[in-house]
Design a protein around this motif. Structure first.
Motif, short mmCIF file in Angstrom:
data_model
loop_
_atom_site.label_atom_id
_atom_site.label_comp_id
_atom_site.label_asym_id
_atom_site.label_seq_id
_atom_site.Cartn_x
_atom_site.Cartn_y
_atom_site.Cartn_z
N SER A 198 0.85 -1.19 0.00
CA SER A 198 0.00 0.00 0.00
C SER A 198 0.88 1.24 0.00
O SER A 198 2.01 1.23 0.49
CB SER A 198 -0.93 0.02 1.21
OG SER A 198 -0.23 0.33 2.40
N GLU A 199 0.34 2.32 -0.55
CA GLU A 199 1.06 3.60 -0.55
C GLU A 199 1.29 4.07 0.88
O GLU A 199 2.33 4.65 1.19
CB GLU A 199 0.27 4.65 -1.34
CG GLU A 199 0.26 4.41 -2.83
CD GLU A 199 -0.46 5.52 -3.58
OE1 GLU A 199 -0.69 6.59 -2.98
OE2 GLU A 199 -0.80 5.30 -4.75
N ALA A 200 0.32 3.84 1.75
CA ALA A 200 0.45 4.27 3.14
C ALA A 200 1.61 3.55 3.82
O ALA A 200 2.35 4.15 4.62
CB ALA A 200 -0.85 4.03 3.90
N PHE A 224 4.76 5.35 5.49
CA PHE A 224 5.14 5.07 6.87
C PHE A 224 6.63 4.77 6.96
O PHE A 224 7.36 5.38 7.76
CB PHE A 224 4.32 3.90 7.40
CG PHE A 224 4.74 3.39 8.74
CD1 PHE A 224 4.42 4.08 9.90
CD2 PHE A 224 5.46 2.20 8.86
CE1 PHE A 224 4.82 3.61 11.14
CE2 PHE A 224 5.85 1.72 10.10
CZ PHE A 224 5.53 2.43 11.24
N LEU A 264 -1.86 -1.37 6.68
CA LEU A 264 -2.58 -0.20 6.21
C LEU A 264 -3.34 -0.56 4.94
O LEU A 264 -3.31 0.15 3.93
CB LEU A 264 -1.60 0.96 6.00
CG LEU A 264 -0.70 1.23 7.22
CD1 LEU A 264 0.29 2.35 6.94
CD2 LEU A 264 -1.53 1.53 8.46
N SER A 306 1.58 9.10 7.80
CA SER A 306 1.29 8.25 6.64
C SER A 306 -0.21 8.15 6.39
O SER A 306 -0.65 7.99 5.25
CB SER A 306 1.89 6.86 6.83
OG SER A 306 1.20 6.13 7.85
N LEU A 307 -1.01 8.24 7.45
CA LEU A 307 -2.46 8.11 7.31
C LEU A 307 -3.09 9.40 6.78
O LEU A 307 -4.24 9.39 6.34
CB LEU A 307 -3.10 7.72 8.64
CG LEU A 307 -2.72 6.33 9.14
CD1 LEU A 307 -3.25 6.11 10.53
CD2 LEU A 307 -3.23 5.25 8.19
N LYS A 308 -2.35 10.49 6.82
CA LYS A 308 -2.86 11.76 6.29
C LYS A 308 -2.71 11.86 4.78
O LYS A 308 -3.34 12.68 4.13
CB LYS A 308 -2.10 12.94 6.92
CG LYS A 308 -2.50 13.23 8.36
CD LYS A 308 -1.74 14.46 8.86
CE LYS A 308 -2.24 14.88 10.22
NZ LYS A 308 -1.49 16.09 10.69
N LYS A 309 -1.84 11.03 4.22
CA LYS A 309 -1.51 11.15 2.79
C LYS A 309 -2.62 10.59 1.91
O LYS A 309 -3.33 9.69 2.30
CB LYS A 309 -0.18 10.45 2.49
CG LYS A 309 0.99 11.16 3.15
CD LYS A 309 2.29 10.55 2.72
CE LYS A 309 3.48 11.25 3.38
NZ LYS A 309 3.61 12.63 2.97
#
Length: 275
Positions: free
Chosen positions: A173-175, A179, A211, A272-275
């Motif tokens: 995942s990108e997240a 991270f 994620l 990372s979760l904001k992206k």
């Protein structure tokens, strides 16, 4: 009402899960058909053979405790949420790894009490390894005739020894990339199925951020092992312990598995979760 498994019941459960694993290996070692379920995930005859074996085992050892399996029929949330204690099983976690024949698949059996996994068995038949844990008593890794107590490791100084971060072999995942980009010096380890949580439990890895989507049966057994080994499985957004059977869906929120909390990875996770 059944309490947490005593020695006699634990031995019966461990032996029964291993026996179900032999059934799975029989399919693994020959050609088999692969079907596709409604959610586009793969299904093999090994999934169903393991499901029937594990349900029969649990009904024999603990007939008073209800069972929820990934391969069960739909059980209404109103029924599930009346259960204070129940078995949650994934008969074959890592079906994609099973199909690839890389050995990284597991049978997962968890006892849930009031939403918390308190006892879990994770058996990897192709690897010949079982991890199990009972919260309040400890966690063990069993290989052949060897049984070794396990526990999470202290988070090392990353300048002296890089942190070890586990990622999924089949679900990136990108997240996750975001991270890792924010962490101090670290190494990555790729692994399939619930084995990723077990690596943290036995101190072979420090963090496993998930994620991407999972279901409660994917993680509950290994979560019990992690908790019993001194670690935590936390909701990635709230950093509260992951709980089962709290909502209509059995999908997990994103989560992170850790041996211990540290503001450096907490900040990386938050970013990372904001992206």
């Amino acid at each position: 009402m059944m309490q947490r498994p005593n020695l006699e019941r634990r031995q019966a459960l461990l032996a029964g899960v291993e026996a179900a694993g032999w059934t799975v290996l029989e399919v693994y070692r020959r050609d088999f058909e692969v079907e596709t379920k409604e959610d586009e995930s793969p299904l093999t005859e090994a999934d169903m053979a393991s499901h029937h074996a594990l349900v029969a085992l649990l009904e024999e050892v603990t007939p008073e405790v209800p069972i929820l399996s990934e391969e069960s029929g739909e059980i209404p949330v109103e029924t599930r949420q009346e259960w204070q204690r129940y078995w949650l099983i994934d008969p074959l976690d890592g079906t994609k790894e099973f199909i690839k024949k890389n050995g990284e698949f597991t049978l997962n059996v968890a006892l849930i009490e009031n939403g918390i996994p308190v006892f879990g068995i994770v058996h990897a038949p192709a690897l010949g390894v079982t991890w199990w844990g009972q919260v309040g008593e400890g966690a063990w890794k069993v290989q052949g005739n060897q049984s070794m107590a396990i526990q999470v490791r202290d988070l090392p100084d990353p300048e002296q020894a890089p942190w070890k971060v586990v990622g999924s072999r089949s679900h990136g995942s990108e997240a996750f990339e975001a991270f890792c980009a924010q962490l101090p010096q670290h190494e990555r380890v790729s692994m399939g199925s619930s084995l990723k949580l077990c690596l943290v439990a036995e101190g072979e890895a420090d963090l496993y951020p998930r994620l991407a989507p999972t279901s409660e049966w994917d993680t509950a057994a290994a979560q019990a092992v992690v908790i019993a080994a001194g670690g935590e499985v936390l909701n990635a957004q709230t950093l509260e312990p992951l709980r089962c059977n709290q909502q209509e869906s059995v999908l997990n929120p994103f989560f992170i598995v850790c041996g211990q909390r540290d503001e450096r990875w907490e900040e990386a996770l938050h970013a990372s979760l904001k992206k």
